[in-house]
Scaffold this active site. Sequence first.
Site, PDB file in Angstrom:
ATOM      1  N   HIS A  49       0.829  -1.204   0.000  1.00  0.00           N
ATOM      2  CA  HIS A  49       0.000   0.000   0.000  1.00  0.00           C
ATOM      3  C   HIS A  49       0.861   1.250   0.000  1.00  0.00           C
ATOM      4  O   HIS A  49       1.777   1.402   0.808  1.00  0.00           O
ATOM      5  CB  HIS A  49      -0.931   0.023   1.217  1.00  0.00           C
ATOM      6  CG  HIS A  49      -1.887   1.176   1.157  1.00  0.00           C
ATOM      7  ND1 HIS A  49      -2.936   1.208   0.272  1.00  0.00           N
ATOM      8  CD2 HIS A  49      -1.917   2.352   1.823  1.00  0.00           C
ATOM      9  CE1 HIS A  49      -3.589   2.348   0.411  1.00  0.00           C
ATOM     10  NE2 HIS A  49      -2.989   3.074   1.350  1.00  0.00           N
ATOM     11  N   ASN A  89      -2.764   9.978 -11.675  1.00  0.00           N
ATOM     12  CA  ASN A  89      -3.416  11.071 -10.965  1.00  0.00           C
ATOM     13  C   ASN A  89      -2.893  11.089  -9.533  1.00  0.00           C
ATOM     14  O   ASN A  89      -2.866  10.050  -8.869  1.00  0.00           O
ATOM     15  CB  ASN A  89      -4.942  10.878 -10.961  1.00  0.00           C
ATOM     16  CG  ASN A  89      -5.524  10.931 -12.365  1.00  0.00           C
ATOM     17  OD1 ASN A  89      -5.106  11.759 -13.179  1.00  0.00           O
ATOM     18  ND2 ASN A  89      -6.474  10.053 -12.658  1.00  0.00           N
ATOM     19  N   HIS A 102      -1.359   4.136  -8.538  1.00  0.00           N
ATOM     20  CA  HIS A 102      -1.638   3.306  -9.717  1.00  0.00           C
ATOM     21  C   HIS A 102      -1.302   4.064 -10.985  1.00  0.00           C
ATOM     22  O   HIS A 102      -1.431   5.280 -11.060  1.00  0.00           O
ATOM     23  CB  HIS A 102      -3.091   2.831  -9.752  1.00  0.00           C
ATOM     24  CG  HIS A 102      -4.113   3.908  -9.573  1.00  0.00           C
ATOM     25  ND1 HIS A 102      -4.403   4.466  -8.342  1.00  0.00           N
ATOM     26  CD2 HIS A 102      -4.895   4.547 -10.465  1.00  0.00           C
ATOM     27  CE1 HIS A 102      -5.336   5.392  -8.482  1.00  0.00           C
ATOM     28  NE2 HIS A 102      -5.644   5.481  -9.761  1.00  0.00           N
TER      29      HIS A 102
HETATM   30  P1  AMP Z   1      -8.061   7.353 -10.263  1.00  0.00           P
HETATM   31  O1  AMP Z   1      -9.284   8.179 -10.532  1.00  0.00           O
HETATM   32  O2  AMP Z   1      -6.836   7.825 -10.974  1.00  0.00           O
HETATM   33  O3  AMP Z   1      -7.857   7.177  -8.776  1.00  0.00           O
HETATM   34  O4  AMP Z   1      -8.368   5.938 -10.887  1.00  0.00           O
HETATM   35  C1  AMP Z   1      -9.014   4.931 -10.186  1.00  0.00           C
HETATM   36  C2  AMP Z   1      -9.492   3.921 -11.192  1.00  0.00           C
HETATM   37  O5  AMP Z   1      -9.793   2.736 -10.500  1.00  0.00           O
HETATM   38  C3  AMP Z   1     -10.766   4.333 -11.944  1.00  0.00           C
HETATM   39  O6  AMP Z   1     -10.507   4.369 -13.337  1.00  0.00           O
HETATM   40  C4  AMP Z   1     -11.764   3.254 -11.557  1.00  0.00           C
HETATM   41  O7  AMP Z   1     -12.616   2.906 -12.615  1.00  0.00           O
HETATM   42  C5  AMP Z   1     -10.863   2.106 -11.153  1.00  0.00           C
HETATM   43  N1  AMP Z   1     -11.413   1.154 -10.197  1.00  0.00           N
HETATM   44  C6  AMP Z   1     -12.068   1.432  -9.039  1.00  0.00           C
HETATM   45  N2  AMP Z   1     -12.416   0.290  -8.417  1.00  0.00           N
HETATM   46  C7  AMP Z   1     -11.950  -0.728  -9.189  1.00  0.00           C
HETATM   47  C8  AMP Z   1     -11.996  -2.157  -9.098  1.00  0.00           C
HETATM   48  N3  AMP Z   1     -12.588  -2.787  -8.069  1.00  0.00           N
HETATM   49  N4  AMP Z   1     -11.427  -2.881 -10.086  1.00  0.00           N
HETATM   50  C9  AMP Z   1     -10.822  -2.277 -11.129  1.00  0.00           C
HETATM   51  N5  AMP Z   1     -10.750  -0.942 -11.280  1.00  0.00           N
HETATM   52  C10 AMP Z   1     -11.312  -0.169 -10.331  1.00  0.00           C
END
Ligand code: AMP
Length: 116
Positions: A49, A89, A102
């Site tokens: 994490h 982001n 990520h």
């Molecule tokens: P960010 O807005 O840069 O924090 O991106 C987070 C991303 O995580 C978004 O594009 C979401 O669609 C994706 N996301 C959230 N929950 C999950 C999940 N359980 N599995 C896969 N992607 C996810």
Amino acid sequence: MTDGNSCVFCKIAKKEIQSDILYEDAELAAFRDVNPKAPVHVLVVPKKHLSDHYALEEKDARWVGNAHLLVNRLAKDLEIEDGFRVVINCGEKAGQTVPHFHIHLMGGRDFHWPPG
Ligand code: AMP
């Protein structure tokens, strides 16, 4: 503040919640974004994490480099190597919604600049 116990990407890395995992090793996991913003949309995360890009420390340099090399391998495997977008982001102001570092890998469509 999210810790590793309640973090959705930690749970994916630990297989406590289902996701479409494309790659994993001891330090990294890559899985398809559940709400894709492009025909190909994959997230590359560290298994440990870490809240965001600004939380990176010198000791993280190796896996961060490996994460970017993995992005290139995935781009080739997913046949988007001729053009793809890599996004990180950092912080809510920048649109970060999941507080676990990520890298977004997106491809399969045209992208515009500047991003929104
Ligand atoms: P960010 O807005 O840069 O924090 O991106 C987070 C991303 O995580 C978004 O594009 C979401 O669609 C994706 N996301 C959230 N929950 C999950 C999940 N359980 N599995 C896969 N992607 C996810």
